[in-house]
Design a protein around this motif. Structure first.
Motif, PDB file in Angstrom:
ATOM      1  N   ASP A  13       0.793  -1.120   0.137  1.00  0.00           N
ATOM      2  CA  ASP A  13       0.066  -0.468  -0.355  1.00  0.00           C
ATOM      3  C   ASP A  13       0.952   1.302   0.165  1.00  0.00           C
ATOM      4  O   ASP A  13       1.867   1.170   0.605  1.00  0.00           O
ATOM      5  CB  ASP A  13      -0.989  -0.252   0.881  1.00  0.00           C
ATOM      6  CG  ASP A  13      -1.686   1.269   0.872  1.00  0.00           C
ATOM      7  OD1 ASP A  13      -2.785   0.991   0.319  1.00  0.00           O
ATOM      8  OD2 ASP A  13      -1.800   2.063   1.257  1.00  0.00           O
ATOM      9  N   ILE A  14       0.896   2.270  -0.889  1.00  0.00           N
ATOM     10  CA  ILE A  14       0.924   4.407  -0.780  1.00  0.00           C
ATOM     11  C   ILE A  14       0.614   5.188  -1.684  1.00  0.00           C
ATOM     12  O   ILE A  14       0.469   5.825  -1.757  1.00  0.00           O
ATOM     13  CB  ILE A  14       2.137   3.676  -2.404  1.00  0.00           C
ATOM     14  CG1 ILE A  14       1.468   3.062  -3.572  1.00  0.00           C
ATOM     15  CG2 ILE A  14       3.252   2.323  -1.219  1.00  0.00           C
ATOM     16  CD1 ILE A  14       2.533   3.793  -4.361  1.00  0.00           C
ATOM     17  N   ASP A  49      17.743   4.387  -5.164  1.00  0.00           N
ATOM     18  CA  ASP A  49      17.787   3.698  -4.022  1.00  0.00           C
ATOM     19  C   ASP A  49      17.390   2.340  -3.841  1.00  0.00           C
ATOM     20  O   ASP A  49      17.774   1.424  -2.860  1.00  0.00           O
ATOM     21  CB  ASP A  49      16.897   5.095  -3.122  1.00  0.00           C
ATOM     22  CG  ASP A  49      17.809   5.939  -2.739  1.00  0.00           C
ATOM     23  OD1 ASP A  49      18.766   6.758  -2.899  1.00  0.00           O
ATOM     24  OD2 ASP A  49      16.739   6.464  -2.370  1.00  0.00           O
ATOM     25  N   ALA A  50      16.137   2.685  -4.733  1.00  0.00           N
ATOM     26  CA  ALA A  50      15.252   1.011  -3.818  1.00  0.00           C
ATOM     27  C   ALA A  50      16.034   0.270  -4.509  1.00  0.00           C
ATOM     28  O   ALA A  50      16.215  -0.957  -4.175  1.00  0.00           O
ATOM     29  CB  ALA A  50      13.778   1.374  -5.542  1.00  0.00           C
ATOM     30  N   ARG A  51      16.531   0.232  -6.069  1.00  0.00           N
ATOM     31  CA  ARG A  51      17.968  -1.023  -6.490  1.00  0.00           C
ATOM     32  C   ARG A  51      18.126  -0.968  -5.363  1.00  0.00           C
ATOM     33  O   ARG A  51      18.918  -2.539  -5.152  1.00  0.00           O
ATOM     34  CB  ARG A  51      17.725  -0.386  -7.566  1.00  0.00           C
ATOM     35  CG  ARG A  51      17.100  -0.781  -8.695  1.00  0.00           C
ATOM     36  CD  ARG A  51      17.217   0.464 -10.404  1.00  0.00           C
ATOM     37  NE  ARG A  51      17.211  -0.350 -10.575  1.00  0.00           N
ATOM     38  CZ  ARG A  51      17.208   0.575 -12.552  1.00  0.00           C
ATOM     39  NH1 ARG A  51      17.591   1.580 -12.763  1.00  0.00           N
ATOM     40  NH2 ARG A  51      16.260   0.073 -13.379  1.00  0.00           N
ATOM     41  N   GLY A  94       8.790  12.743   3.377  1.00  0.00           N
ATOM     42  CA  GLY A  94       8.679  11.752   4.179  1.00  0.00           C
ATOM     43  C   GLY A  94       7.900  10.010   3.050  1.00  0.00           C
ATOM     44  O   GLY A  94       8.056   9.572   3.209  1.00  0.00           O
ATOM     45  N   TYR A  95       7.013  10.591   2.441  1.00  0.00           N
ATOM     46  CA  TYR A  95       6.612  10.118   1.268  1.00  0.00           C
ATOM     47  C   TYR A  95       7.731   9.336   0.675  1.00  0.00           C
ATOM     48  O   TYR A  95       6.834   8.264   0.283  1.00  0.00           O
ATOM     49  CB  TYR A  95       5.111  10.566   0.010  1.00  0.00           C
ATOM     50  CG  TYR A  95       4.121  10.142   0.067  1.00  0.00           C
ATOM     51  CD1 TYR A  95       3.603   8.957   0.732  1.00  0.00           C
ATOM     52  CD2 TYR A  95       4.602   9.524  -1.798  1.00  0.00           C
ATOM     53  CE1 TYR A  95       2.315   8.523  -0.603  1.00  0.00           C
ATOM     54  CE2 TYR A  95       3.757   8.928  -2.736  1.00  0.00           C
ATOM     55  CZ  TYR A  95       2.765   7.918  -2.044  1.00  0.00           C
ATOM     56  OH  TYR A  95       2.550   7.246  -2.968  1.00  0.00           O
ATOM     57  N   LEU A  96       8.237  10.085  -0.290  1.00  0.00           N
ATOM     58  CA  LEU A  96       9.187   8.988  -1.426  1.00  0.00           C
ATOM     59  C   LEU A  96       9.973   8.270  -0.587  1.00  0.00           C
ATOM     60  O   LEU A  96      10.143   7.530  -1.039  1.00  0.00           O
ATOM     61  CB  LEU A  96      10.348  10.347  -1.551  1.00  0.00           C
ATOM     62  CG  LEU A  96       9.400  11.619  -2.469  1.00  0.00           C
ATOM     63  CD1 LEU A  96      10.959  12.485  -3.236  1.00  0.00           C
ATOM     64  CD2 LEU A  96       8.953  11.046  -3.767  1.00  0.00           C
ATOM     65  N   THR A 147       9.821   4.524  -1.308  1.00  0.00           N
ATOM     66  CA  THR A 147      11.368   3.070  -1.485  1.00  0.00           C
ATOM     67  C   THR A 147      10.730   2.259  -0.846  1.00  0.00           C
ATOM     68  O   THR A 147      11.262   1.240  -0.885  1.00  0.00           O
ATOM     69  CB  THR A 147      12.378   4.122  -1.410  1.00  0.00           C
ATOM     70  OG1 THR A 147      12.118   5.179  -2.415  1.00  0.00           O
ATOM     71  CG2 THR A 147      13.592   3.605  -1.269  1.00  0.00           C
ATOM     72  N   HIS A 148      10.643   1.964   0.554  1.00  0.00           N
ATOM     73  CA  HIS A 148      10.480   1.599   1.560  1.00  0.00           C
ATOM     74  C   HIS A 148       9.491  -0.036   1.255  1.00  0.00           C
ATOM     75  O   HIS A 148       9.821  -0.930   1.155  1.00  0.00           O
ATOM     76  CB  HIS A 148      10.115   1.780   2.764  1.00  0.00           C
ATOM     77  CG  HIS A 148       9.546   0.691   3.343  1.00  0.00           C
ATOM     78  ND1 HIS A 148      10.450   0.142   4.594  1.00  0.00           N
ATOM     79  CD2 HIS A 148       8.315  -0.173   3.950  1.00  0.00           C
ATOM     80  CE1 HIS A 148      10.516  -1.184   4.964  1.00  0.00           C
ATOM     81  NE2 HIS A 148       8.762  -0.692   5.004  1.00  0.00           N
TER      82      HIS A 148
END
Length: 504
Positions: free
Chosen positions: A36-37, A92-94, A150-152, A156-157
């Protein structure tokens, strides 16, 4: 008596039935997951050149993940209910995905759906204008759509968590591949006008419209994954249409009804991973129609429902295979921005230095954009444009980081030697609108060609990305067309039916 007759009727069929099949095995495993985002009420709603805020909730926004493992290599397709995906989020995610799972970054494709009713991921990034003049900082941070830091971090998380979950959930699968056709809900929004130009959304009923200025891409690309017991575990859908139906409040946009249609029609909870096609000039609005447009909720159901229904038809008829080699290619192009002229910067400064006018704010907004672009051109005159190709059996996903004109997607499909080629726009970063070179010519024009902080690459950018996409795709060998299993050899006709007409 009826049971005896039934058994007798079945006997000839049983006598000629094929021997039991060997247990099914597969060399390809797949895992699907979603996270969920959904943004909070009160957060910025992205998609415009000014600020707007979410006031209501309609349906959740999600990260959806499809992960495939052929035993040698793993590839990940990630669809976001998001306007765009910032480049730093991708990097960052990668890095975190590789640390958590060992999956290499060049095998992870992250694609935004372009939902205009999703979370605050742009357009101005945190800190992007910290070194600008006080006026430009004010225009950027107080009068433009801004990403929420904060949403970014949360986005990513959840991308990483989704990949970890899909990797844990992977099972041996059968895969199917196919194309459907849906040409009633997507339209080119640029129209040829009597003055020789091409305008974006000149509005239905405009007597100066001549014809559409470009094509659409009606193909509905579909991949289905079933476990070895025949249960659907996930679906991937590729289609080209802006997600601007905005059904009311926070929403995945029409993609929610794509998912609902497939899940409801097939009685499943399997995730549906949507990968947006090349739709920089494609929306649900038909500027040649004089019919009243549907209300937003109805429009969202119409687009998502028809694309979803076509995906179901394809899923029900596609042959399944149990081997699908995976390969990847990736290259980052360095593409220059188009700088505004000093005269235009000076004129824009005079306009934007005045208070924001009441009524029509067009001149003010685009003057603001020129000043923002002028700062970007001084600090980051060259932009990273990643082109990535992921091969999954006979399918190849070709990414670009733009709102990419549909003609480029069609060119990539034509140039690729893979049977199923899926262009994926707004992937692995965001560089804004990338129109065709023709759109910048004497008969071009329109909203997408306007020079802004969002849309500003040199006019050959789209051609560069398309050529590189085809080049990288064709470095990987094509796989044969999936075929249904062959029927057993003919032995004899059905004895119930091999008779002449009986008249008495």
């Amino acid at each position: 008596m009826r049971l005896s007759l039934l058994l007798v009727g079945l006997l000839p069929l049983c006598l000629h039935a094929a021997p039991p099949a060997a247990p099914l095995t597969s060399s390809i495993r797949a895992g699907f997951a979603q996270r969920d985002i959904t943004p909070d009420i009160g957060m910025e709603q992205p998609g415009g050149y000014g600020k707007s805020y979410h006031r209501t909730f309609h349906d959740p926004c999600k990260v959806r993940v499809a992960l495939f493992d052929d035993g040698k290599k793993t590839a990940v397709l990630i669809g976001l209910d998001s306007l765009v995906v910032p480049r730093q989020v991708v990097l960052d995610a990668r890095a975190q995905i590789e640390k958590a799972t060992g999956i290499k970054g060049d095998a992870v494709l992250i694609c935004a759906s372009h939902s205009h009713s999703s979370g605050p991921v742009g357009m101005v990034m945190p800190g992007e204008y910290d070194t600008a003049s006080d006026l430009v900082k004010k225009l950027a941070y107080e009068e433009s759509s801004c990403a929420d830091p904060g949403y970014l971090l949360r986005l990513t998380h959840e991308i990483v968590a989704g990949v970890v979950a899909a990797n844990t959930a992977k099972v041996p699968v059968q895969l199917g591949f196919g194309f459907g056709h849906e040409d009633k809900v997507a339209f080119n929004r640029r129209l040829r006008m009597k003055n020789g130009q091409s305008w974006s959304h000149p509005r239905p009923g405009n007597p100066d419209i001549l014809e559409y200025a470009g094509p659409i891409d009606p193909q509905v690309g579909v991949i289905g994954a079933w476990d070895l017991q025949g249960q659907l575990v996930g679906v991937v859908v590729n289609y080209a249409c802006h997600a601007t139906t905005n059904p009311g409040g926070i929403s995945a946009n029409w993609i929610q009804y794509l998912e609902k249609t497939i899940q409801g029609g097939l009685d499943t909870h399997a995730p549906v991973v949507f990968m947006q096609g090349a739709c920089g000039d494609i929306t649900q609005v038909d500027n040649l129609s004089t019919a009243q447009t549907p209300k937003p909720e109805e429009w969202s159901r119409l687009v998502g429902g028809r694309v979803g229904a076509e995906a179901i038809r394809v899923l029900l008829t596609m042959p399944k295979i149990t081997a699908a080699p995976i390969d990847t290619r990736q290259e980052v192009l360095k593409i220059k921005r188009r700088p505004p002229s000093p005269q235009r910067v000076e004129k824009s400064l005079a306009i934007a230095s005045q208070p924001r006018p009441a009524g029509d704010t067009t001149d003010y907004l685009f003057a603001k954009e020129i000043l923002l672009l002028d700062h970007l051109n001084k600090t980051h005159p060259v932009v990273d444009c990643e082109v990535q190709c992921i091969k999954l059996g006979p399918a190849c996903f070709v990414s670009d980081p733009a709102e990419y004109f549909v003609q480029y997607g069609l060119d990539i499909k034509k140039g690729s030697h893979h049977l199923f080629t899926f262009p994926c726009e707004l992937s692995n970063g965001i560089v804004g609108y990338v129109p065709t070179e023709e759109a910048f010519g004497p008969h071009g024009g329109g909203y997408e060609t306007r020079l802004t902080a969002y849309s500003n690459l040199e006019i050959t950018a789209g051609t560069q990305m398309a050529k590189k996409g085809v080049e990288l795709a064709n470095q990987m060998p094509a796989e044969p067309k999936p075929e249904p299993p062959k029927a057993p050899p003919f032995s004899q006709p059905w004895t119930y039916g091999n008779v002449p007409p009986e008249l008495e």
